[in-house]
Design an enzyme around this catalytic site. Structure first.
Site, mmCIF file in Angstrom:
data_model
loop_
_atom_site.group_PDB
_atom_site.id
_atom_site.type_symbol
_atom_site.label_atom_id
_atom_site.label_comp_id
_atom_site.label_asym_id
_atom_site.label_seq_id
_atom_site.Cartn_x
_atom_site.Cartn_y
_atom_site.Cartn_z
ATOM 1 N N HIS A 1 3.931 -5.124 3.427
ATOM 2 C CA HIS A 1 3.824 -3.817 4.089
ATOM 3 C C HIS A 1 2.363 -3.448 4.315
ATOM 4 O O HIS A 1 2.001 -2.907 5.359
ATOM 5 C CB HIS A 1 4.476 -2.724 3.242
ATOM 6 C CG HIS A 1 5.965 -2.649 3.394
ATOM 7 N ND1 HIS A 1 6.581 -2.669 4.621
ATOM 8 C CD2 HIS A 1 6.956 -2.540 2.482
ATOM 9 C CE1 HIS A 1 7.891 -2.580 4.452
ATOM 10 N NE2 HIS A 1 8.145 -2.513 3.163
ATOM 11 N N CYS B 1 12.288 -6.079 8.209
ATOM 12 C CA CYS B 1 12.835 -7.143 9.047
ATOM 13 C C CYS B 1 14.358 -7.104 8.962
ATOM 14 O O CYS B 1 14.920 -6.616 7.992
ATOM 15 C CB CYS B 1 12.298 -8.476 8.543
ATOM 16 S SG CYS B 1 12.826 -9.860 9.538
ATOM 17 N N CYS C 1 8.342 -12.568 11.517
ATOM 18 C CA CYS C 1 7.333 -11.922 10.668
ATOM 19 C C CYS C 1 6.083 -12.809 10.568
ATOM 20 O O CYS C 1 4.965 -12.304 10.493
ATOM 21 C CB CYS C 1 7.897 -11.610 9.287
ATOM 22 S SG CYS C 1 9.131 -10.309 9.341
ATOM 23 N N CYS D 1 10.120 -14.767 7.702
ATOM 24 C CA CYS D 1 10.885 -15.445 8.741
ATOM 25 C C CYS D 1 9.932 -15.758 9.912
ATOM 26 O O CYS D 1 8.766 -15.350 9.895
ATOM 27 C CB CYS D 1 12.049 -14.568 9.205
ATOM 28 S SG CYS D 1 11.514 -13.135 10.141
ATOM 29 N N HIS E 1 6.806 -8.535 -0.796
ATOM 30 C CA HIS E 1 7.324 -7.547 0.150
ATOM 31 C C HIS E 1 6.352 -6.359 0.278
ATOM 32 O O HIS E 1 6.015 -5.947 1.389
ATOM 33 C CB HIS E 1 8.698 -7.066 -0.335
ATOM 34 C CG HIS E 1 9.343 -6.050 0.542
ATOM 35 N ND1 HIS E 1 10.267 -6.388 1.508
ATOM 36 C CD2 HIS E 1 9.208 -4.699 0.619
ATOM 37 C CE1 HIS E 1 10.668 -5.286 2.131
ATOM 38 N NE2 HIS E 1 10.034 -4.246 1.605
ATOM 39 N N GLU E 2 5.895 -5.833 -0.846
ATOM 40 C CA GLU E 2 5.008 -4.660 -0.795
ATOM 41 C C GLU E 2 3.635 -5.021 -0.220
ATOM 42 O O GLU E 2 3.080 -4.268 0.571
ATOM 43 C CB GLU E 2 4.869 -4.007 -2.185
ATOM 44 C CG GLU E 2 6.169 -3.420 -2.749
ATOM 45 C CD GLU E 2 6.906 -2.455 -1.815
ATOM 46 O OE1 GLU E 2 6.267 -1.773 -1.006
ATOM 47 O OE2 GLU E 2 8.157 -2.407 -1.897
HETATM 48 ZN ZN LIG Z 1 9.949 -2.319 2.244
HETATM 49 ZN ZN LIG Z 2 11.149 -11.256 8.876
#
Ligand SMILES: [Zn+2]
Ligand SMILES: [Zn+2]
Length: 265
Positions: free
Chosen positions: A217, A225, A252, A249, A213-214
């Protein structure tokens, strides 16, 4: 009184005044130092407030640094999962090693900016010491320079609060987009934090999701999302992390493909 005596007296008077100011200044200095310790701002961190925006071109070098006492070597799993999604963006993932926090924050700097929070344990109240994310980002900026790395991700076992919004405590991770560095805390990814039995595999899955996740970014930008199962969905609590997958997804992934097109990857 001759002229010599007059000057001697004058000099003594000036000397006494200077001594008084010296004591006053020393007191002010101590007060200021204590204030700095409390709010967690030092000369180094001020430079974080006025950042030069770093421009990155892909592919680049990613470094992973482990800050804390982790029994298992997390690096291979992090590397594999991050490369599985963002592989074309990196020449190489560098293992920048593992050390305990005190080695990275010598002397008083470890205590700097600490915020105390009470947490209810099974039977009692426990005082936890949370660290500001900016303290880590400052360290990571320095590490990037010494290792000649473009992007850096750190995993810490310490609990965090956000330097940008002090109300956000026990956060899972935070990314500094101007300096291309991310910090993920494993502290509240553990089942024990929720007074449940240790589950290492679950912990590892959560950590991988938050690390992806990071890094996501850093590559895709600050937006989150809306799809529950997407790794780029914002997680406000641990159940949100468990609900989402470690994948992007469709939308993304399209964003990722567009980025790849821009950089010819
Ligand atoms: Zn975040
Ligand atoms: Zn997504």
């Amino acid at each position: 009184m001759n002229r010599y005596e007059k000057y001697k007296r004058k000099i003594t008077r000036y000397y006494n005044t200077i001594s008084r100011y010296k004591v006053k200044l020393k007191r002010k200095f101590i007060k200021l130092k204590n204030l700095i310790m409390e709010i967690g701002i030092s000369k180094d961190e001020f430079s974080l407030l006025e950042p030069k925006k770093q421009i990155i071109s892909y592919p680049c070098h990613l470094g992973i640094i482990i800050i804390g006492d982790f029994n298992n070597n997390l690096y291979p799993a992090l590397r594999k999962n991050i490369m599985g999604i963002f592989g074309p963006f990196f020449y190489h993932v560098h293992d920048l090693g593992k050390k305990n926090s005190l080695d990275y924050f010598p002397g008083d700097s470890f205590k700097k900016g600490i915020k105390r929070e009470l947490k209810e344990d099974n039977k009692s109240l426990e005082t936890l010491r949370l660290h500001p994310t900016k303290k880590f980002h400052q360290l990571l900026i320095e590490k990037k320079k010494t290792h000649d790395i473009d992007i850096i991700l750190a995993i810490t076992d310490l609990p965090l609060y956000s330097s940008y919004d002090k109300q956000i405590i026990f956060l899972f991770g935070e990314t500094n987009l101007k300096h291309y560095c991310s910090i993920v805390s494993s502290f509240n990814l553990k089942e024990e934090f929720y007074n449940r039995r240790n589950n290492y595999n679950l912990f590892k899955r959560r950590l991988i999701k938050e690390a992806i996740h990071e890094v996501g970014h850093l590559i895709l930008g600050p937006e989150h999302c809306v799809n529950d199962f997407c790794v780029m969905k914002y997680s406000s609590d641990i159940s949100d992390i468990d609900k989402k997958s470690s994948h992007l997804c469709r939308e993304c992934y399209e964003k990722l493909l567009n980025k790849r097109k821009i950089y010819n990857l």
